[in-house]
Design an enzyme around this catalytic site. Structure first.
Site: not given
Length: 483
Positions: A80, A226, A284, A39
């Site tokens: 964020r 995703k 994850t 990845r």
């Protein structure tokens, strides 16, 4: 190259590249340990960094005799907080804390901090719950005043620069593709990645847009959705149908829906993907402790094993391989756990009865289902599919079985692509003739040469009447290996 076909592990391993894998020797050992897909995280690094790593992967895979595919992972929207004057603050339970989208990005204090997501005041309302830093800090929204979102700290703790922000239950309106993502799609096309992961898709339209941009840039990668938003769960079937593969991205998803729901949702996503005949990756924190430690925890072992038993095609390492102290040991541990889980899966006789009540729409699908039914009810050593695009191998891999599927193909891009399919192994084979007197002995010799079968073994072979036609598989033969 001299091919090395790895058996008997069926579940594939995705390893994230990073500083820990930049040494060619480490990358080679990572592949030897069992990494099937690597990845490239577009959240970090520039084009030159990605190009260097992609070239290194191609060269290293060739040198170790393995086919390894590359998954490019788009960053997605950055929701964020901004930065603090002193780098971090400690939020006390019960204190008021403000998120101000108009504040100087570097002027955060114990009372207020900027927010990179400028539409936050429009998307939240009094009573909403906001979660910072992967849910470790919980805020209750008291009200919205222009660019300022006033909150009360429900669960406090240390908050440092640039930590992620989520709204429980989803509902933030940020689009899936940013300007940076659109540029990275063009980069992914130039680098000829095999798979492209789209972060935070909310609907099928997000996946369609990504694919259109990729094709317009000349890329032929398969798209991966995703699943990490609450909205994605509400539109799961349409997103899966619009994608070539899905990733159970448990970080942000767990924050938005709550960790208590996560295990059940993982099973639902994997089941939905398999129902739609799509590839699925579980990701994850699968072996998070191995960033610093040479062995996984028992809980991590169970986590990986349960994903295998759920039917995932692949399990993924993130920071464990990208920046961890033990990237090779992490891959080795994951390989051992997946093999152990697969052994018990088939001891239980859990060959699933997928699609027994479905009307098939494609000839290659019908042939694939006939092959898997036959193979699971006969003493068959291996399945060989002569394939152009890998579609027949994909159909077959959706049926649980412990019989290896060998994708014989002349196309390197197909050989790389099928490395993500559970239980499928690529073999270089150039079909330049259709005469069975030549074709089948060639297959037998290659199987024996690679140590995949022995003389006298029974195999099933699928092929099409016309060479070079994608989706043209229309026949199966049950044969005995002879030299």
């Amino acid at each position: 190259m001299t091919e090395i076909i790895r058996m008997p592990r069926r579940t594939k391993i995705v390893a994230t590249l990073g500083p820990a894998t930049d040494d060619p020797r480490v990358l080679a050992d990572l592949m030897r340990a069992g990494a099937d897909v690597v990845r490239v995280n577009f959240s970090h690094g520039k084009f030159e960094d990605h190009a260097r790593r992609v070239a290194l992967v191609r060269d290293t895979a060739l040198s170790v005799g393995r086919y390894v595919s590359i998954l490019g992972d788009l960053s997605g929207p950055k929701i964020r907080v901004e930065r603090f004057v002193n780098g971090k603050v400690n939020l006390e339970e019960g204190a008021e804390f403000t998120l101000d989208v108009a504040l100087d990005p570097a002027a955060g204090t114990i009372e207020v901090v900027g927010c990179a997501y400028k539409d936050l005041p429009r998307d939240v309302h009094e009573g909403d719950t906001l979660l910072l830093n992967d849910g470790l800090i919980v805020l209750e929204v008291l009200g919205v005043e222009g660019p300022r979102v006033r909150t009360r700290v429900v669960v406090g703790g240390e908050l440092s620069n640039n930590k992620g922000l989520n709204r429980r239950g989803g509902g933030l309106s940020a689009g899936a593709l940013t300007d940076k993502d659109r540029e990275d799609i063009r980069i992914a096309a130039r680098l000829e990645v095999d798979y492209l992961a789209v972060s935070f898709p909310r609907s099928a339209e997000d996946m369609h847009e990504a694919r259109q941009l990729l094709r317009a840039a000349g890329g032929n990668a398969r798209t991966v959705a995703k699943i990490e938003r609450a909205e994605a769960i509400r539109h799961l079937d349409e997103i899966v149908a619009a994608s070539d593969a899905v990733m159970v991205a448990r970080g942000d998803l767990g924050v938005e829906v709550g960790y208590a729901e996560l295990t059940g949702l993982q099973k639902r996503i994997i089941s939905t993907a398999r129902h739609h005949f799509k590839v699925v990756i579980t990701a994850t924190q699968m072996m998070e402790s191995m960033i610093l430690n040479p062995v996984p925890t028992r809980a991590e072992v169970s986590d990986v094993a349960n994903a295998v038993l759920d039917g995932t095609d692949a399990v993924m390492l993130s920071a464990e391989s990208a920046v961890g102290k033990y990237p090779i040991k992490a891959v080795e541990a994951m390989a051992q756990v997946t093999m152990g889980a697969e052994k018990y899966q088939f001891e239980r006789g859990t060959r699933a009865r997928e699609r027994v009540d479905i009307t098939f729409t494609a000839t290659d699908e019908a042939i694939a289902m006939a092959v898997m039914y036959t193979a699971n009810h006969m003493d068959v050593k291996a399945i060989v599919t002569l394939t152009e695009s890998g579609s027949t191998a994909l159909w077959m891999s959706r049926i649980r079985s412990d019989i290896p599927i060998y994708a014989f193909t002349r196309h390197e891009v197909t050989r790389r692509r099928v490395t993500l399919y559970r239980g499928v192994y690529p073999v270089a084979f150039d079909v330049t003739h259709t005469d069975p007197e030549i074709l089948f002995p060639s297959i037998f010799h290659l199987l024996v040469e690679l140590g995949l079968c022995a003389v006298g073994d029974r195999i099933i072979v699928t092929k099409g009447e016309l060479t070079g036609v994608q989706g043209g598989t229309n026949s199966m033969k049950i044969l005995e290996v002879r030299l």
